[in-house]
Design an enzyme around this catalytic site. Sequence first.
Site, PDB file in Angstrom:
ATOM      1  N   TYR A   1      -3.882 -20.888 -10.722  1.00 10.24           N
ATOM      2  CA  TYR A   1      -5.178 -21.367 -11.215  1.00 10.24           C
ATOM      3  C   TYR A   1      -5.482 -22.728 -10.592  1.00 10.24           C
ATOM      4  CZ  TYR A   1      -4.736 -17.694 -14.797  1.00 10.24           C
ATOM      5  OH  TYR A   1      -4.589 -16.496 -15.461  1.00 10.24           O
TER       6      TYR A   1
ATOM      7  N   HIS B   1       2.740 -11.903 -12.806  1.00  7.77           N
ATOM      8  CA  HIS B   1       1.276 -11.891 -12.886  1.00  7.77           C
ATOM      9  C   HIS B   1       0.651 -10.514 -12.643  1.00  7.77           C
ATOM     10  CE1 HIS B   1      -2.166 -15.062 -12.445  1.00  7.77           C
ATOM     11  NE2 HIS B   1      -2.616 -13.980 -13.025  1.00  7.77           N
TER      12      HIS B   1
ATOM     13  N   SER C   1      -9.340 -12.456 -20.470  1.00  5.63           N
ATOM     14  CA  SER C   1     -10.816 -12.389 -20.436  1.00  5.63           C
ATOM     15  C   SER C   1     -11.331 -11.659 -21.673  1.00  5.63           C
ATOM     16  CB  SER C   1     -11.339 -11.730 -19.154  1.00  5.63           C
ATOM     17  OG  SER C   1     -11.120 -12.564 -18.039  1.00  5.63           O
TER      18      SER C   1
ATOM     19  N   LEU D   1     -13.471 -12.360 -23.813  1.00  5.83           N
ATOM     20  CA  LEU D   1     -14.908 -12.471 -24.073  1.00  5.83           C
ATOM     21  C   LEU D   1     -15.725 -11.915 -22.913  1.00  5.83           C
ATOM     22  CD1 LEU D   1     -14.747 -16.086 -25.547  1.00  5.83           C
ATOM     23  CD2 LEU D   1     -14.765 -13.914 -26.801  1.00  5.83           C
ATOM     24  N   GLY D   2     -15.037 -11.269 -21.969  1.00  5.74           N
ATOM     25  CA  GLY D   2     -15.749 -10.659 -20.845  1.00  5.74           C
ATOM     26  C   GLY D   2     -15.648 -11.460 -19.561  1.00  5.74           C
ATOM     27  N   GLY D   3     -14.948 -12.602 -19.611  1.00 10.69           N
ATOM     28  CA  GLY D   3     -14.768 -13.413 -18.402  1.00 10.69           C
ATOM     29  C   GLY D   3     -15.672 -14.625 -18.378  1.00 10.69           C
TER      30      GLY D   3
HETATM   31  N1  LIG Z   1      -3.278 -12.141 -16.308  1.00  8.89           N
HETATM   32  C1  LIG Z   1      -4.370 -12.122 -15.578  1.00  8.89           C
HETATM   33  O1  LIG Z   1      -4.451 -11.433 -14.547  1.00  8.89           O
HETATM   34  C2  LIG Z   1      -5.546 -12.951 -16.019  1.00  8.89           C
HETATM   35  C3  LIG Z   1      -6.800 -12.786 -15.403  1.00  8.89           C
HETATM   36  C4  LIG Z   1      -7.868 -13.561 -15.875  1.00  8.89           C
HETATM   37  C5  LIG Z   1      -7.671 -14.458 -16.912  1.00  8.89           C
HETATM   38  N2  LIG Z   1      -6.434 -14.615 -17.476  1.00  8.89           N
HETATM   39  C6  LIG Z   1      -6.192 -15.536 -18.600  1.00  8.89           C
HETATM   40  O2  LIG Z   1      -7.059 -15.207 -19.655  1.00  8.89           O
HETATM   41  C7  LIG Z   1      -7.769 -16.350 -20.080  1.00  8.89           C
HETATM   42  C8  LIG Z   1      -9.113 -15.978 -20.634  1.00  8.89           C
HETATM   43  O3  LIG Z   1      -9.900 -15.323 -19.673  1.00  8.89           O
HETATM   44  P1  LIG Z   1     -11.169 -16.008 -18.977  1.00  8.89           P
HETATM   45  O4  LIG Z   1     -11.090 -17.466 -19.144  1.00  8.89           O
HETATM   46  O5  LIG Z   1     -11.240 -15.427 -17.624  1.00  8.89           O
HETATM   47  O6  LIG Z   1     -12.394 -15.361 -19.744  1.00  8.89           O
HETATM   48  P2  LIG Z   1     -12.918 -15.348 -21.264  1.00  8.89           P
HETATM   49  O7  LIG Z   1     -11.906 -15.924 -22.157  1.00  8.89           O
HETATM   50  O8  LIG Z   1     -13.406 -13.985 -21.531  1.00  8.89           O
HETATM   51  O9  LIG Z   1     -14.190 -16.287 -21.138  1.00  8.89           O
HETATM   52  C9  LIG Z   1     -14.049 -17.655 -20.905  1.00  8.89           C
HETATM   53  C10 LIG Z   1     -15.352 -18.345 -21.199  1.00  8.89           C
HETATM   54  O10 LIG Z   1     -15.715 -18.090 -22.536  1.00  8.89           O
HETATM   55  C11 LIG Z   1     -16.463 -19.155 -23.026  1.00  8.89           C
HETATM   56  N3  LIG Z   1     -16.164 -19.263 -24.460  1.00  8.89           N
HETATM   57  C12 LIG Z   1     -14.941 -19.376 -25.017  1.00  8.89           C
HETATM   58  N4  LIG Z   1     -15.037 -19.420 -26.346  1.00  8.89           N
HETATM   59  C13 LIG Z   1     -16.357 -19.346 -26.642  1.00  8.89           C
HETATM   60  C14 LIG Z   1     -17.087 -19.371 -27.854  1.00  8.89           C
HETATM   61  N5  LIG Z   1     -16.457 -19.453 -29.021  1.00  8.89           N
HETATM   62  N6  LIG Z   1     -18.434 -19.279 -27.789  1.00  8.89           N
HETATM   63  C15 LIG Z   1     -19.061 -19.195 -26.594  1.00  8.89           C
HETATM   64  N7  LIG Z   1     -18.417 -19.176 -25.404  1.00  8.89           N
HETATM   65  C16 LIG Z   1     -17.077 -19.244 -25.446  1.00  8.89           C
HETATM   66  C17 LIG Z   1     -15.973 -20.396 -22.307  1.00  8.89           C
HETATM   67  O11 LIG Z   1     -17.089 -21.194 -22.042  1.00  8.89           O
HETATM   68  P3  LIG Z   1     -16.994 -22.774 -21.674  1.00  8.89           P
HETATM   69  O12 LIG Z   1     -16.420 -22.769 -20.272  1.00  8.89           O
HETATM   70  O13 LIG Z   1     -18.383 -23.211 -21.765  1.00  8.89           O
HETATM   71  O14 LIG Z   1     -16.040 -23.384 -22.626  1.00  8.89           O
HETATM   72  C18 LIG Z   1     -15.234 -19.854 -21.098  1.00  8.89           C
HETATM   73  O15 LIG Z   1     -15.735 -20.270 -19.855  1.00  8.89           O
HETATM   74  C19 LIG Z   1      -7.833 -17.191 -18.813  1.00  8.89           C
HETATM   75  O16 LIG Z   1      -8.212 -18.521 -19.095  1.00  8.89           O
HETATM   76  C20 LIG Z   1      -6.465 -17.009 -18.270  1.00  8.89           C
HETATM   77  O17 LIG Z   1      -5.547 -17.849 -18.965  1.00  8.89           O
HETATM   78  C21 LIG Z   1      -5.380 -13.856 -17.049  1.00  8.89           C
END
Ligand SMILES: NC(=O)c1ccc[n+]([C@@H]2O[C@H](COP(=O)([O-])OP(=O)(O)OC[C@H]3O[C@@H](n4cnc5c(N)ncnc54)[C@H](OP(=O)(O)O)[C@@H]3O)[C@@H](O)[C@H]2O)c1
Length: 284
Positions: free
Chosen positions: A53, A126, A206, A208-210
């Site tokens: 990251y 990963h 992800s 919340l959809g990313g």
């Molecule tokens: N293992 C894998 O291959 C893999 C792949 C992708 C991700 N991940 C992990 O999964 C985690 C989560 O996935 P992600 O970050 O891609 O996507 P996500 O959690 O679906 O979405 C992240 C976004 O959601 C918004 N958000 C969070 N809480 C909210 C709320 N209560 N109300 C409104 N908006 C909200 C944030 O906005 P703001 O930026 O405005 O705060 C953030 O940018 C990553 O951070 C990473 O650690 C793992």
Amino acid sequence: MHTRRIGDTGVSAVGLGAMPMSVEGRPDESRAVATIHAALDAGVTFIDTADAYFAQADGVGHNELLVARALASHDRGREVLVATKGGHTRPDGQWALNGSPEYLKQACEASLKRLGVETIGLYQFHRPDPQVPFADSVGALRDLLDAGKIRMAGISNANPEQIRQANDILGDRLAAVQNQFSPAFRSSEPELELCAELGIAFLPWSPLGGISRAAELGSAYAPFARVAQAHGVSPQRVCLAWMLAKAPVVVPIPGASRPETAADSAAAAELPLTPPELAELDAH
Ligand SMILES: NC(=O)c1ccc[n+]([C@@H]2O[C@H](COP(=O)([O-])OP(=O)(O)OC[C@H]3O[C@@H](n4cnc5c(N)ncnc54)[C@H](OP(=O)(O)O)[C@@H]3O)[C@@H](O)[C@H]2O)c1
């Protein structure tokens, strides 16, 4: 906050995904640290990061270093279980794979240094690398466990067969499976159910959809907006409460780059949804 278990460790039912604080579009360092601190203040004791990251302009490990700095400057930083990952490389900013045991051991050593710890709480492979037998990559996790470099092991982006294979190799030291799961991506329900059966934590990524789609969750899925309105909370909080209700092994890791969103998501652990509401959300 309600707690759940990852292996032998009790963690907050909702974790924090730290990726949005290091990739393109990320906030400045002070807002990133404030976001991690807001999560901790809201009771979060589980943070997910990875060596891969970072934004193209800087180097491997930006997110691990950020998490380490933020935890060092908070009273309860030492109570947090930090999960990191190895196995993805980012040549020229692209996402590539290296699941060879030699590479994973080297990546783990580098993560240990960046996190400033002698043992990593949860180390995750990963993503399966088609060029390397999956059992060999998981064998590297077993060696890292045996060497005391990592306390618990996890796999990510694994199918049911791979989960069973890793469980055979690692036994109860396989503590977590991290797969994509959200209202928009439900095809990992079989993996979630298998984890529930085997007693392995399931960490929806992800949820919340990313990063680019999380804000539209309510407009994209009407039932989430309806239930949110009834409770006077955000559709994102409802989404996390919905997945928490799927099984006691589920620990979502919503990403955040703002203190407000980190705190709002953490509160999902305290949002009770009724069986009819869960049925409505399931039918979306
Ligand atoms: N293992 C894998 O291959 C893999 C792949 C992708 C991700 N991940 C992990 O999964 C985690 C989560 O996935 P992600 O970050 O891609 O996507 P996500 O959690 O679906 O979405 C992240 C976004 O959601 C918004 N958000 C969070 N809480 C909210 C709320 N209560 N109300 C409104 N908006 C909200 C944030 O906005 P703001 O930026 O405005 O705060 C953030 O940018 C990553 O951070 C990473 O650690 C793992």
